[in-house]
Design a protein around this motif. Structure first.
Motif, PDB file in Angstrom:
ATOM      1  N   ARG A  29     -26.602  30.130 144.476  1.00 46.14           N
ATOM      2  CA  ARG A  29     -26.523  29.156 145.579  1.00 46.14           C
ATOM      3  C   ARG A  29     -26.061  29.842 146.863  1.00 46.14           C
ATOM      4  O   ARG A  29     -26.568  29.551 147.951  1.00 46.14           O
ATOM      5  N   GLU A  30     -25.085  30.749 146.749  1.00 46.95           N
ATOM      6  CA  GLU A  30     -24.587  31.441 147.939  1.00 46.95           C
ATOM      7  C   GLU A  30     -25.652  32.351 148.537  1.00 46.95           C
ATOM      8  O   GLU A  30     -25.742  32.501 149.761  1.00 46.95           O
ATOM      9  N   GLU A  31     -26.472  32.967 147.683  1.00 47.14           N
ATOM     10  CA  GLU A  31     -27.555  33.811 148.197  1.00 47.14           C
ATOM     11  C   GLU A  31     -28.557  32.983 148.997  1.00 47.14           C
ATOM     12  O   GLU A  31     -29.039  33.409 150.049  1.00 47.14           O
ATOM     13  N   VAL A  32     -28.869  31.785 148.505  1.00 42.10           N
ATOM     14  CA  VAL A  32     -29.787  30.907 149.233  1.00 42.10           C
ATOM     15  C   VAL A  32     -29.125  30.385 150.511  1.00 42.10           C
ATOM     16  O   VAL A  32     -29.780  30.228 151.547  1.00 42.10           O
ATOM     17  N   ALA A  33     -27.825  30.139 150.460  1.00 38.57           N
ATOM     18  CA  ALA A  33     -27.106  29.711 151.665  1.00 38.57           C
ATOM     19  C   ALA A  33     -27.212  30.769 152.758  1.00 38.57           C
ATOM     20  O   ALA A  33     -27.387  30.443 153.940  1.00 38.57           O
ATOM     21  N   ASP A  34     -27.146  32.051 152.382  1.00 31.80           N
ATOM     22  CA  ASP A  34     -27.306  33.132 153.365  1.00 31.80           C
ATOM     23  C   ASP A  34     -28.706  33.113 153.970  1.00 31.80           C
ATOM     24  O   ASP A  34     -28.878  33.351 155.174  1.00 31.80           O
ATOM     25  N   VAL A  35     -29.721  32.825 153.150  1.00 26.72           N
ATOM     26  CA  VAL A  35     -31.096  32.738 153.656  1.00 26.72           C
ATOM     27  C   VAL A  35     -31.216  31.606 154.672  1.00 26.72           C
ATOM     28  O   VAL A  35     -31.830  31.753 155.739  1.00 26.72           O
ATOM     29  N   LEU A  36     -30.606  30.461 154.377  1.00 27.85           N
ATOM     30  CA  LEU A  36     -30.669  29.312 155.281  1.00 27.85           C
ATOM     31  C   LEU A  36     -29.936  29.608 156.594  1.00 27.85           C
ATOM     32  O   LEU A  36     -30.435  29.272 157.680  1.00 27.85           O
ATOM     33  N   ARG A  37     -28.762  30.226 156.499  1.00 26.13           N
ATOM     34  CA  ARG A  37     -28.001  30.537 157.724  1.00 26.13           C
ATOM     35  C   ARG A  37     -28.747  31.547 158.589  1.00 26.13           C
ATOM     36  O   ARG A  37     -28.757  31.456 159.819  1.00 26.13           O
ATOM     37  N   GLU A  38     -29.376  32.534 157.942  1.00 24.42           N
ATOM     38  CA  GLU A  38     -30.155  33.520 158.694  1.00 24.42           C
ATOM     39  C   GLU A  38     -31.335  32.854 159.389  1.00 24.42           C
ATOM     40  O   GLU A  38     -31.656  33.159 160.535  1.00 24.42           O
TER      41      GLU A  38
END
Length: 223
Positions: A29-38
């Motif tokens: 989930r945190e990896e996908v959160a980084d994708v969304l923030r980027e």
């Protein structure tokens, strides 16, 4: 002992279906959160969309839900059997990137990021790093307009890049430096045509440094 209802399919599920129903971890989930923030930082998502997707993300349970959240974005998880699409060829190229405004803070663009054709940077009492050496650059000409006021701005371009510099230092400095060491060559890499960087820099009691070639750790083959 009764099993969860979704663990007893009415008919045999395929491998792809099972992969989409796989439970995900907090790390995923945190990896996908980084994708969304980027994506929000690149202007692909509004901040309202970012908040909405993050709320949905942290309530997600399966891999399929993560795929749906990033289906319209580069670098997100993909459904089994669907190859990841490089944003350079996905039609998501950006002519003008969001203005980078830094005040008493630090911002970095490094690694594998999609470069807009035009980028404006306004830095006051802060630090900005734009590293183009590992980025995806779909344009032959890139324009970077930088204003540094009591700030430190570093721009690192590929070793073979052509730099056209228009500098305006006011009690500050704008400099272009050569790389001290060449990168460890990749025998499988295809030679790329040089990109042209049109950089206009105004430094008021600040510093703008243009460096050429990968970072030292990359040149030494440490990363």
């Amino acid at each position: 002992m009764n099993r969860p209802q979704d663990a007893v399919p009415s008919q045999a599920a395929t491998g792809d279906e099972l992969a989409l129903r796989r439970r995900v971890s907090d790390l995923e989930r945190e990896e996908v959160a980084d994708v969304l923030r980027e994506a929000a930082g690149e202007g692909r998502l509004s901040y309202a969309e970012l908040e909405e997707r993050l709320e949905t993300l942290y309530g997600s349970k399966t891999y399929g839900e993560l795929v749906e959240l990033t289906a319209d974005l580069p670098n997100g998880p993909r459904a089994p059997g669907v190859p990841s699409v490089s944003p350079q060829y996905s039609g998501a190229m950006v002519e003008t990137g969001p203005v980078i405004n830094v005040f008493m803070s630090e911002t970095k663009r490094m690694g594998n990021w999609l470069v807009p054709q035009r980028q404006e940077v306004n830095a006051v009492l802060g630090d900005v790093t734009l590293d183009y050496t590992e980025a995806q650059i779909p344009y032959d000409d890139i324009q970077v307009d930088v204003k540094s006021i009591l700030a430190d701005v570093k721009i690192r371009v590929p070793a073979n890049a052509i730099v056209l510099l228009d500098s305006n230092p006011i009690l500050g400095s704008v400099s272009e430096q050569e790389a001290g060491l060449k990168a460890v060559p990749d025998p499988n890499a295809q030679p790329a045509a040089p990109k042209r960087f049109h950089i206009r820099g105004t430094a008021i009691l600040g510093e703008i440094k243009i460096k050429r070639g990968p970072r030292l750790s990359k040149r030494l083959g440490l990363t």
